[in-house]
Design a protein around this motif. Structure first.
Motif, short mmCIF file in Angstrom:
data_model
loop_
_atom_site.label_atom_id
_atom_site.label_comp_id
_atom_site.label_asym_id
_atom_site.label_seq_id
_atom_site.Cartn_x
_atom_site.Cartn_y
_atom_site.Cartn_z
N ASP A 79 -19.85 -3.73 13.24
CA ASP A 79 -20.19 -3.71 12.16
C ASP A 79 -19.81 -4.28 11.04
O ASP A 79 -19.86 -3.87 10.21
CB ASP A 79 -21.52 -2.84 11.32
N THR A 80 -19.41 -5.96 11.54
CA THR A 80 -18.65 -6.84 10.65
C THR A 80 -18.93 -8.37 11.11
O THR A 80 -18.23 -8.56 12.21
CB THR A 80 -17.06 -6.15 9.99
N ALA A 81 -18.77 -9.05 9.88
CA ALA A 81 -18.56 -10.43 10.65
C ALA A 81 -17.50 -11.39 9.66
O ALA A 81 -17.17 -12.09 9.53
CB ALA A 81 -19.68 -11.66 11.08
N ASP A 82 -16.39 -10.33 9.07
CA ASP A 82 -16.07 -10.86 8.04
C ASP A 82 -14.56 -11.10 8.73
O ASP A 82 -14.01 -10.27 9.00
CB ASP A 82 -15.59 -9.60 6.80
N GLU A 83 -14.22 -12.41 8.83
CA GLU A 83 -13.37 -12.97 9.93
C GLU A 83 -11.21 -11.94 9.61
O GLU A 83 -11.37 -11.74 10.32
CB GLU A 83 -12.44 -14.48 9.58
N ILE A 84 -11.47 -11.96 8.08
CA ILE A 84 -10.51 -11.14 7.02
C ILE A 84 -10.55 -10.13 8.38
O ILE A 84 -9.71 -9.37 8.55
CB ILE A 84 -10.45 -10.79 5.99
N ARG A 85 -11.35 -9.45 7.87
CA ARG A 85 -11.59 -7.38 8.50
C ARG A 85 -11.54 -7.71 10.02
O ARG A 85 -10.37 -7.31 10.07
CB ARG A 85 -13.09 -6.78 8.26
N VAL A 86 -12.00 -9.06 10.86
CA VAL A 86 -11.46 -8.88 12.17
C VAL A 86 -10.33 -8.86 12.74
O VAL A 86 -9.88 -8.99 13.17
CB VAL A 86 -12.08 -9.83 12.46
N ARG A 87 -9.38 -9.60 11.55
CA ARG A 87 -8.17 -10.59 11.90
C ARG A 87 -6.84 -8.50 11.60
O ARG A 87 -6.31 -8.46 12.42
CB ARG A 87 -7.68 -11.36 11.14
N GLN A 88 -7.87 -8.08 11.12
CA GLN A 88 -6.91 -6.74 10.22
C GLN A 88 -7.84 -5.91 11.91
O GLN A 88 -6.28 -5.46 11.66
CB GLN A 88 -7.38 -6.22 8.69
N LEU A 89 -8.44 -5.70 11.70
CA LEU A 89 -8.62 -4.61 12.44
C LEU A 89 -7.79 -5.03 14.53
O LEU A 89 -7.32 -3.92 15.09
CB LEU A 89 -9.82 -4.85 13.64
N HIS B 189 -27.63 -7.40 9.96
CA HIS B 189 -26.65 -7.13 9.91
C HIS B 189 -25.60 -8.45 11.36
O HIS B 189 -26.28 -8.21 11.63
CB HIS B 189 -25.96 -6.21 9.90
N SER B 190 -24.34 -8.80 10.66
CA SER B 190 -23.89 -9.04 11.59
C SER B 190 -22.78 -8.65 12.88
O SER B 190 -21.62 -7.69 11.78
CB SER B 190 -22.82 -10.10 11.48
N ALA B 191 -22.12 -8.79 13.82
CA ALA B 191 -21.63 -7.83 13.92
C ALA B 191 -20.51 -8.43 14.93
O ALA B 191 -20.95 -9.77 15.85
CB ALA B 191 -22.32 -6.90 15.75
N THR B 192 -19.23 -7.75 15.63
CA THR B 192 -18.18 -8.58 16.24
C THR B 192 -17.95 -7.77 17.73
O THR B 192 -17.62 -6.97 17.63
CB THR B 192 -17.04 -8.86 15.45
N LEU B 193 -17.51 -8.73 18.53
CA LEU B 193 -17.80 -8.25 20.35
C LEU B 193 -16.44 -8.33 19.98
O LEU B 193 -15.44 -8.72 20.26
CB LEU B 193 -18.60 -8.15 21.28
N LEU B 194 -15.64 -7.17 20.73
CA LEU B 194 -14.01 -6.96 21.06
C LEU B 194 -13.89 -6.62 22.51
O LEU B 194 -14.55 -5.26 22.79
CB LEU B 194 -12.79 -6.06 20.29
N ARG B 195 -12.86 -7.31 23.14
CA ARG B 195 -12.63 -6.80 24.08
C ARG B 195 -11.03 -5.86 23.77
O ARG B 195 -10.05 -6.86 24.34
CB ARG B 195 -12.67 -7.87 25.50
N LEU B 196 -10.94 -4.90 24.51
CA LEU B 196 -9.96 -4.81 24.87
C LEU B 196 -8.40 -3.81 26.06
O LEU B 196 -9.91 -3.13 27.25
CB LEU B 196 -9.47 -3.12 23.93
N ASP B 197 -8.24 -4.08 26.59
CA ASP B 197 -6.75 -3.81 27.43
C ASP B 197 -6.26 -2.35 27.29
O ASP B 197 -5.32 -3.19 26.47
CB ASP B 197 -6.64 -4.73 28.50
#
Length: 80
Positions: A56-66, A6-14
């Motif tokens: 748990d997603t590497a889908d660039e479109i889903r990441v942009r939506q998030l 599985h591919s994961a995406t890491l995001l940092r939020l303030d």
């Protein structure tokens, strides 16, 4: 047969260090059906709280939506 990696995406939020801000971020993830792998919440500094999430997603479109959904939240100051 081995499991597919599985591919994961890491995001940092303030986010603003206000009551329920972390709950609202978690609610955005749940409502949009993102599989949350990890969530690290730091202590508030200068009125902001840093949240690091791994989804748990590497889908660039889903990441942009998030990122768009998170940026619409009034509590979120910045998404990296």
């Amino acid at each position: 047969m081995p499991a597919a990696p599985h591919s994961a995406t890491l995001l940092r939020l303030d986010v603003a260090a206000v009551p329920l801000a972390v709950a609202r971020v978690a609610s955005i993830l749940a409502h949009r059906q993102f599989d949350l792998l990890t969530m690290d919440v730091a202590a508030p500094v200068d009125g902001l709280r840093r949240i690091t999430i791994e989804v748990d997603t590497a889908d660039e479109i889903r990441v942009r939506q998030l990122v768009d959904f998170l940026n619409r939240s009034l509590d979120v100051v910045k998404v990296v």
